[in-house]
Design a protein around this motif. Structure first.
Motif, short mmCIF file in Angstrom:
data_model
loop_
_atom_site.label_atom_id
_atom_site.label_comp_id
_atom_site.label_asym_id
_atom_site.label_seq_id
_atom_site.Cartn_x
_atom_site.Cartn_y
_atom_site.Cartn_z
N ASP A 223 0.81 -1.22 0.00
CA ASP A 223 0.00 0.00 0.00
C ASP A 223 0.84 1.26 0.00
OD1 ASP A 223 -2.36 -1.48 0.05
OD2 ASP A 223 -2.36 -1.61 2.24
N GLN A 224 2.15 1.10 -0.04
CA GLN A 224 3.03 2.25 -0.08
C GLN A 224 3.04 2.85 -1.50
OE1 GLN A 224 6.36 0.39 3.03
NE2 GLN A 224 6.84 0.65 0.88
N GLY A 225 3.52 4.07 -1.60
CA GLY A 225 3.60 4.69 -2.92
C GLY A 225 4.96 4.55 -3.55
N PHE A 226 5.89 3.92 -2.83
CA PHE A 226 7.26 3.84 -3.34
C PHE A 226 8.01 2.77 -2.57
CE2 PHE A 226 11.75 5.05 -3.06
CZ PHE A 226 12.07 5.24 -4.40
N GLY A 227 9.00 2.17 -3.22
CA GLY A 227 9.93 1.28 -2.52
C GLY A 227 9.38 -0.11 -2.26
N LEU A 228 9.94 -0.75 -1.25
CA LEU A 228 9.62 -2.14 -0.92
C LEU A 228 8.84 -2.22 0.38
CD1 LEU A 228 13.19 -3.50 -1.67
CD2 LEU A 228 11.15 -4.35 -2.80
N ASN A 229 7.81 -3.08 0.38
CA ASN A 229 7.06 -3.37 1.58
C ASN A 229 7.38 -4.80 2.00
OD1 ASN A 229 4.00 -4.50 2.57
ND2 ASN A 229 4.79 -2.68 3.56
N PRO A 230 8.22 -4.99 3.04
CA PRO A 230 8.66 -6.36 3.38
C PRO A 230 7.55 -7.38 3.55
CG PRO A 230 10.01 -4.75 4.52
CD PRO A 230 8.90 -3.97 3.86
#
Length: 247
Positions: free
Chosen positions: A30-37
């Protein structure tokens, strides 16, 4: 194979070697950028479940969650430089997926089209095939190693070189539709669609180069929802909802 499962416990599958293509955005959660572990771990568990079925798995992961070459180019950056930056983003995603899979005791190799010996193996086709034969998941990173080619094309190229039996394209929807189902309530899903129709109708499954390469090598593309728990395993067992692209 997990300790609690045996070969007889696992459903039969029509495919013995497959390519899984996912976008970098799929790792964002649900983030707008990068990695969500947690998201990376969830996808790794999907891959583990298929690996436990005895399927040999290749992967290509995009880099759009970190950097997209076309976007950088559109903002004034020199295209070749922007594309190389995008390739490096795919290596970061591949390493994240490798870490998640290794934590699940799935042996994995990151294989890069750009030489970076400290973090990944260089791409050597025969060596990669041998890894697959030894039940290691091969994550191909850095695209084709050339600018102007997308990770869709890289996935189709590597799938052809590895003699994969199908490409599984994980998306946010459960197949290919005649129009965007998020915007149109009357959108209809195809159970099957030809390569030529994908190109003629611009259905957006993959870019045109990837579709043409898959068509020329008689390589089916199966589009499914990556957000459906157990979806990939279910399709390999002959169940689930998806669209298959083939002649």
């Amino acid at each position: 194979m997990t300790d609690s499962a045996s070969e007889t416990d696992q459903p039969a599958t029509a495919y013995k070697r497959v390519m899984l293509k996912i976008s970098g955005e799929a790792l964002m959660g649900d983030q707008g950028f990068g990695l969500n572990p947690p998201t990376v771990e969830r996808i790794a568990r999907e891959v583990q479940s298929v690996h436990d079925m005895g399927v040999e798995i290749c992967m290509v992961i995009g880099g759009g969650n970190i950097f997209r070459g076309l976007q950088g180019s559109a903002q004034g950056m020199e295209r070749t430089t922007a594309d190389y930056m995008g390739m490096l983003a795919t290596v970061m995603n591949a390493l994240a997926m490798q870490s998640a899979l290794e934590a699940l005791k799935v042996h994995t190799r990151v294989i890069s089209a750009i030489t970076m010996n400290e973090v990944a193996e260089p791409y050597i086709r025969r060596r990669a095939v041998r890894h697959l034969e030894k039940s290691r998941v091969c994550i191909f990173a850095a695209g084709t190693g050339n600018p102007y080619f997308t990770t869709d094309t890289a996935a189709t190229l590597r799938a052809s070189e590895m003699k994969c039996e199908a490409i599984f394209k994980g998306t946010k929807v459960d197949g290919v539709y005649n129009k965007d189902p998020a915007k149109h309530s009357d959108a209809k899903r195809y159970d099957k669609v030809s390569y030529d129709d994908v190109l003629a109708k611009r259905l957006g499954v993959m870019d045109a180069s990837a579709i043409a390469l898959a068509r020329d090598n008689d390589l089916p593309i199966i589009v499914f929802s990556l957000d459906e728990p157990g979806g990939l395993k279910g399709i390999l067992a002959g169940e689930g909802t998806y669209t298959i692209v083939k002649d």
